[in-house]
Enzyme design. Structure first.
Site, PDB file in Angstrom:
ATOM      1  N   SER A 124       0.825  -1.207   0.000  1.00  0.00           N
ATOM      2  CA  SER A 124       0.000   0.000   0.000  1.00  0.00           C
ATOM      3  C   SER A 124       0.861   1.260   0.000  1.00  0.00           C
ATOM      4  O   SER A 124       0.381   2.338  -0.344  1.00  0.00           O
ATOM      5  CB  SER A 124      -0.886   0.047   1.239  1.00  0.00           C
ATOM      6  OG  SER A 124      -1.667  -1.096   1.323  1.00  0.00           O
ATOM      7  N   HIS A 146      -0.049  -1.669  -7.335  1.00  0.00           N
ATOM      8  CA  HIS A 146      -0.945  -1.399  -6.199  1.00  0.00           C
ATOM      9  C   HIS A 146      -2.396  -1.483  -6.651  1.00  0.00           C
ATOM     10  O   HIS A 146      -2.914  -0.567  -7.284  1.00  0.00           O
ATOM     11  CB  HIS A 146      -0.628  -0.012  -5.612  1.00  0.00           C
ATOM     12  CG  HIS A 146      -1.492   0.354  -4.443  1.00  0.00           C
ATOM     13  ND1 HIS A 146      -2.194   1.534  -4.369  1.00  0.00           N
ATOM     14  CD2 HIS A 146      -1.774  -0.325  -3.302  1.00  0.00           C
ATOM     15  CE1 HIS A 146      -2.855   1.569  -3.229  1.00  0.00           C
ATOM     16  NE2 HIS A 146      -2.621   0.459  -2.565  1.00  0.00           N
ATOM     17  N   GLU A 158      -2.152   1.147  -9.622  1.00  0.00           N
ATOM     18  CA  GLU A 158      -0.992   2.042  -9.667  1.00  0.00           C
ATOM     19  C   GLU A 158       0.265   1.180  -9.824  1.00  0.00           C
ATOM     20  O   GLU A 158       0.510   0.272  -9.024  1.00  0.00           O
ATOM     21  CB  GLU A 158      -0.917   2.868  -8.384  1.00  0.00           C
ATOM     22  CG  GLU A 158      -2.062   3.857  -8.274  1.00  0.00           C
ATOM     23  CD  GLU A 158      -2.094   4.592  -6.955  1.00  0.00           C
ATOM     24  OE1 GLU A 158      -2.226   5.822  -6.971  1.00  0.00           O
ATOM     25  OE2 GLU A 158      -1.999   3.940  -5.893  1.00  0.00           O
ATOM     26  N   ASN A 197      -3.630   8.185  -3.270  1.00  0.00           N
ATOM     27  CA  ASN A 197      -3.603   8.636  -1.878  1.00  0.00           C
ATOM     28  C   ASN A 197      -2.958  10.010  -1.724  1.00  0.00           C
ATOM     29  O   ASN A 197      -3.255  10.735  -0.777  1.00  0.00           O
ATOM     30  CB  ASN A 197      -2.924   7.600  -0.981  1.00  0.00           C
ATOM     31  CG  ASN A 197      -3.851   6.422  -0.720  1.00  0.00           C
ATOM     32  OD1 ASN A 197      -5.076   6.579  -0.717  1.00  0.00           O
ATOM     33  ND2 ASN A 197      -3.292   5.246  -0.549  1.00  0.00           N
TER      34      ASN A 197
HETATM   35  N1  LIG Z   1      -6.808  -4.632   2.008  1.00  0.00           N
HETATM   36  C1  LIG Z   1      -6.719  -3.625   1.160  1.00  0.00           C
HETATM   37  O1  LIG Z   1      -7.684  -2.892   0.911  1.00  0.00           O
HETATM   38  C2  LIG Z   1      -5.421  -3.370   0.430  1.00  0.00           C
HETATM   39  C3  LIG Z   1      -5.434  -2.512  -0.683  1.00  0.00           C
HETATM   40  C4  LIG Z   1      -4.254  -2.308  -1.408  1.00  0.00           C
HETATM   41  C5  LIG Z   1      -3.082  -2.919  -1.004  1.00  0.00           C
HETATM   42  N2  LIG Z   1      -3.090  -3.746   0.103  1.00  0.00           N
HETATM   43  C6  LIG Z   1      -1.811  -4.404   0.444  1.00  0.00           C
HETATM   44  O2  LIG Z   1      -1.869  -5.761   0.017  1.00  0.00           O
HETATM   45  C7  LIG Z   1      -1.091  -6.580   0.878  1.00  0.00           C
HETATM   46  C8  LIG Z   1      -1.962  -7.677   1.462  1.00  0.00           C
HETATM   47  O3  LIG Z   1      -3.076  -7.085   2.093  1.00  0.00           O
HETATM   48  P1  LIG Z   1      -4.392  -7.911   2.437  1.00  0.00           P
HETATM   49  O4  LIG Z   1      -5.402  -6.894   2.857  1.00  0.00           O
HETATM   50  O5  LIG Z   1      -4.715  -8.867   1.353  1.00  0.00           O
HETATM   51  O6  LIG Z   1      -3.875  -8.709   3.719  1.00  0.00           O
HETATM   52  P2  LIG Z   1      -4.452 -10.042   4.381  1.00  0.00           P
HETATM   53  O7  LIG Z   1      -3.999 -10.022   5.792  1.00  0.00           O
HETATM   54  O8  LIG Z   1      -5.906 -10.219   4.064  1.00  0.00           O
HETATM   55  O9  LIG Z   1      -3.665 -11.190   3.595  1.00  0.00           O
HETATM   56  C9  LIG Z   1      -2.291 -11.390   3.695  1.00  0.00           C
HETATM   57  C10 LIG Z   1      -2.064 -12.864   3.426  1.00  0.00           C
HETATM   58  O10 LIG Z   1      -0.683 -13.075   3.194  1.00  0.00           O
HETATM   59  C11 LIG Z   1      -0.395 -14.338   3.725  1.00  0.00           C
HETATM   60  N3  LIG Z   1       1.020 -14.613   3.706  1.00  0.00           N
HETATM   61  C12 LIG Z   1       1.590 -15.432   2.818  1.00  0.00           C
HETATM   62  N4  LIG Z   1       2.898 -15.491   2.995  1.00  0.00           N
HETATM   63  C13 LIG Z   1       3.190 -14.713   4.028  1.00  0.00           C
HETATM   64  C14 LIG Z   1       4.401 -14.394   4.659  1.00  0.00           C
HETATM   65  N5  LIG Z   1       5.570 -14.896   4.267  1.00  0.00           N
HETATM   66  N6  LIG Z   1       4.347 -13.546   5.671  1.00  0.00           N
HETATM   67  C15 LIG Z   1       3.166 -13.021   6.056  1.00  0.00           C
HETATM   68  N7  LIG Z   1       1.968 -13.296   5.471  1.00  0.00           N
HETATM   69  C16 LIG Z   1       1.991 -14.153   4.473  1.00  0.00           C
HETATM   70  C17 LIG Z   1      -1.147 -14.363   5.039  1.00  0.00           C
HETATM   71  O11 LIG Z   1      -1.271 -15.659   5.577  1.00  0.00           O
HETATM   72  C18 LIG Z   1      -2.497 -13.778   4.571  1.00  0.00           C
HETATM   73  O12 LIG Z   1      -3.356 -14.794   4.078  1.00  0.00           O
HETATM   74  C19 LIG Z   1      -0.468  -5.647   1.906  1.00  0.00           C
HETATM   75  O13 LIG Z   1       0.796  -5.236   1.474  1.00  0.00           O
HETATM   76  C20 LIG Z   1      -1.454  -4.474   1.918  1.00  0.00           C
HETATM   77  O14 LIG Z   1      -0.849  -3.270   2.352  1.00  0.00           O
HETATM   78  C21 LIG Z   1      -4.221  -3.988   0.805  1.00  0.00           C
END
Ligand SMILES: NC(=O)c1ccc[n+]([C@@H]2O[C@H](COP(=O)([O-])OP(=O)(O)OC[C@H]3O[C@@H](n4cnc5c(N)ncnc54)[C@H](O)[C@@H]3O)[C@@H](O)[C@H]2O)c1
Length: 324
Positions: A124, A146, A158, A197
């Site tokens: 993010s 992104h 992005e 953002n």
């Molecule tokens: N949720 C949003 O709206 C959003 C939007 C844009 C970007 N992001 C970014 O996307 C990424 C994931 O976000 P999310 O919301 O899907 O998170 P989430 O917590 O829903 O999912 C993360 C997943 O990664 C897994 N994973 C696999 N290998 C891993 C490791 N080695 N270490 C840690 N976790 C591991 C976890 O088990 C989990 O299932 C982050 O970088 C976040 O900043 C999120």
């Protein structure tokens, strides 16, 4: 020149990762989704099924969409990544927003994947280029993609280049995302907030400032934007609007406005005050615009329906523009 991508690994099957994997699989790419535990992968599969059902209900997908996802998507555990790594043309990293976790994962990927494999992070806002500087063997193939939530509906992605990311990497990623029906916006330099953002910060800093000064109520400020830009932005963004008006007027208006704008760079004081009072928004029951209903799920459902409605409207506008 863009490289051909056929085999994709998506690491992290959470909220974002599962739907990102779904998009690639639906568009015919052999996609493997990896996570730490089997149960996380099972949950991801359930979320993908629910996404597809939701799309079908809204006539955004037909049976062939679900069949393509089923045919092209498989899963592995993170521990199996090294043995499969040589297959992948692209790895999309979608794990927790945590520096150590990302650093450790990129070490495994960089050590095991082919030298021509591209790595795309869904961070993010983390500077993954610095975080992985000491371990990436091919930093020219590291880039940020992104995605926005929900990834299977939000078209904008992005794409952020790091200091060493090659043009070929950016072109390859752009071509892939366009082939999936997305609208990549490439940022040539890592800047905090990327594009979306950064703009949200500019707009909200000024709105919070105007409310704090007592010049306008939050609701009236909100409405002023909702009923002007909100109405137009699905077919005409701010740059096209200025072109439409004719640049002489908005540029002249801006020169009078700019010296009076909020220029604080340390904080948004009214935002800090609301946080201190526990009024952090919809999930807290109260935020900048006052009280919210206690049924947060119903609120989210209504919001999602409206996103789908606007998504369809934008598709219609795009089709009209393409037909011209
Ligand atoms: N949720 C949003 O709206 C959003 C939007 C844009 C970007 N992001 C970014 O996307 C990424 C994931 O976000 P999310 O919301 O899907 O998170 P989430 O917590 O829903 O999912 C993360 C997943 O990664 C897994 N994973 C696999 N290998 C891993 C490791 N080695 N270490 C840690 N976790 C591991 C976890 O088990 C989990 O299932 C982050 O970088 C976040 O900043 C999120």
């Amino acid at each position: 020149m863009a490289k051909e991508i056929k085999n994709i690994l998506v690491v992290g099957a959470g909220v974002m990762g599962c739907a990102i994997a779904q998009v690639f699989a639906a568009n015919g790419y052999h996609t493997v989704m990896a996570d730490l535990k089997e149960e996380f992968l099972e949950n991801a599969q359930k979320r993908i099924n629910a996404n597809i059902e939701g799309m079908k209900e809204e006539n955004l997908a037909d049976d062939s969409y679900g069949k393509a996802v089923e045919a092209n998507l498989s899963t592995i555990l993170n521990s199996q990544i090294p043995e499969h790594a040589q297959r992948f043309d692209l790895v999309v990293e979608v794990i927790f927003e945590n520096k150590e976790a990302k650093h450790d994962l990129y070490k495994i990927l960089s050590d095991n994947c082919r030298p021509d494999c591209i790595f795309a992070s869904n961070t993010s806002g983390m500077d993954v280029f610095s975080v992985t500087e000491d371990i990436m063997k091919h930093p020219e193939r590291l880039i940020i993609t992104h995605w926005f939530n929900p990834p299977h509906l939000m078209k904008i992605i992005e794409v952020v280049k790091g200091p060493k990311t090659s043009d070929e990497t950016a072109e390859t990623v752009r071509a892939l995302l366009e082939a999936c029906g997305k609208k990549p916006a490439v940022l040539n330099k890592f800047m905090p907030g990327f594009i979306v953002n950064r703009m949200a910060t500019v707009i909200c800093r000024e709105l919070y400032y105007m409310v704090e000064q007592g010049w306008v109520s939050p609701r009236d400020a909100e409405n002023a934007l909702k009923y002007t830009d909100g109405l137009r932005w699905s077919f005409e963004g701010p740059l096209e609007l200025w072109d439409f008006v004719g640049l002489e007027i908005p540029i002249a208006v801006a020169s009078g406005v700019m010296p009076t704008l909020c220029s604080r760079t340390d904080s948004i004081p009214l935002g800090e005050k609301l946080i201190a009072e526990g009024k952090t928004g919809v999930r807290a029951g109260e935020g900048m615009l006052g009280k919210y209903p206690s049924d947060v799920d119903a609120y989210i459902k209504k919001r999602n329906k409206r996103i789908v409605a606007m998504y369809k409207m934008m598709n219609q506008f795009e089709a009209e523009d393409e037909a011209e």
